[in-house]
Scaffold this motif. Structure first.
Motif, PDB file in Angstrom:
ATOM      1  N   ASP A 181       0.289  10.790   1.318  1.00  0.00           N
ATOM      2  CA  ASP A 181       0.254  10.403   2.731  1.00  0.00           C
ATOM      3  C   ASP A 181       1.627   9.927   3.205  1.00  0.00           C
TER       4      ASP A 181
ATOM      5  N   SER B  47      -0.281   5.133  -1.148  1.00  0.00           N
ATOM      6  CA  SER B  47      -0.261   6.154  -0.093  1.00  0.00           C
ATOM      7  C   SER B  47       0.628   7.318  -0.494  1.00  0.00           C
TER       8      SER B  47
ATOM      9  N   GLN C  87       0.809  -1.221   0.000  1.00  0.00           N
ATOM     10  CA  GLN C  87       0.000   0.000   0.000  1.00  0.00           C
ATOM     11  C   GLN C  87       0.843   1.272   0.000  1.00  0.00           C
TER      12      GLN C  87
END
Length: 264
Positions: free
Chosen positions: A198, A193, A189
């Motif tokens: 993020d 992200s 992930q």
């Protein structure tokens, strides 16, 4: 102890990919898709990019040193806006200053080769890391580069007896030992992200991963007779106190999950 446990998180080197594969004009997501497609063609289906095409976006560490006020510290190098060069230079500067024992999970197979290439790309200076005895005779017999020396302990490598077919995932080994294992996200992930901006979430995830590695390391020290069970318990207490006082939700959650598993 003078120990630096480390872990890195990476994404595809988009700018490098554009130059190497003639992908100018593509958006970042489209460039990534093209790089992965080319890798699948090259490898017969595998998407995992070669080491030199990874860009480092986070380096997280657990540092255990007697000079630290709390004895131990967990953090990600630099800040969310740091460049790749700044992150890597921070890492090697720490080795220059403290000469710690490095501890990793698959550091020999992934993290360190990636750092080698990316340090080269970013013109990072790291003389202590590359020392093999020319400037410090002690490094002739124990340095960061030799696979069988102890200045870098790759736990995955050591526990597998240096046999690739015996390698195990950190998450599973950590869970077997009562550690929390994966928390929040997993490596698959990280790219999404990062594309979503993020970076703080990636740094938090990397910190929990390096904490799992440190927990396995403490148990391995008992296994090898370098710590008594009582000494390990004290090391766990020192770490738990640091995490509980950190004010960081992901670190507090890790501490609570670990403490709950063992009733410390």
């Amino acid at each position: 102890m003078n120990v630096l446990v480390f872990d890195i998180e990476t994404v595809p080197d988009i700018e490098g990919g554009r130059r190497l594969f003639g992908l100018e004009g593509l958006s970042d997501p489209d460039t990534v898709r093209a790089m992965l497609a080319l890798r699948r063609q090259e490898s017969g289906g595998k998407e995992f990019l070669r080491h030199h095409l990874h860009r480092v976006v986070a380096i997280s560490v657990v540092f255990r040193h007697p000079r630290l006020e709390e004895g131990v510290k967990v953090w990600s190098l630099g800040d969310p806006d740091s460049t790749e060069k700044e992150l890597i230079q921070h890492f090697y500067d720490g080795l220059e200053r403290y000469t710690p024992t490095l501890v990793s999970w698959n550091g020999s197979g992934f993290d360190l080769p990636v750092l080698h290439y990316r340090a080269l790309v970013n013109e990072v200076v790291a003389p202590r890391y590359w020392e093999e005895g020319e400037g410090d005779r002690e490094f002739r017999f124990n340095n960061y580069l030799n696979r069988f020396h102890k200045r870098h302990t790759d736990l995955m490598d050591v526990l597998a007896g240096y046999q690739g077919n015996a390698n195990a995932p950190l998450d599973q080994v950590a869970t077997l030992l009562g550690l929390p294992g994966k928390m929040g996200m997993d490596g698959s992930q990280v790219l999404d992200s990062w594309l979503e901006g993020d970076i703080s979430g990636i740094r938090d995830y990397c910190e929990t991963d390096v904490l799992n590695t440190y927990g396995v390391y403490l148990q391995w020290l008992v296994n090898t007779g370098q710590l008594s069970p009582e000494e390990r318990q004290e090391e766990c207490r020192i770490l738990s106190d640091h995490l509980a006082a950190s004010g960081q939700p992901h670190l507090e959650a890790f501490s609570e999950a670990w403490t709950g598993a063992h009733g410390r």
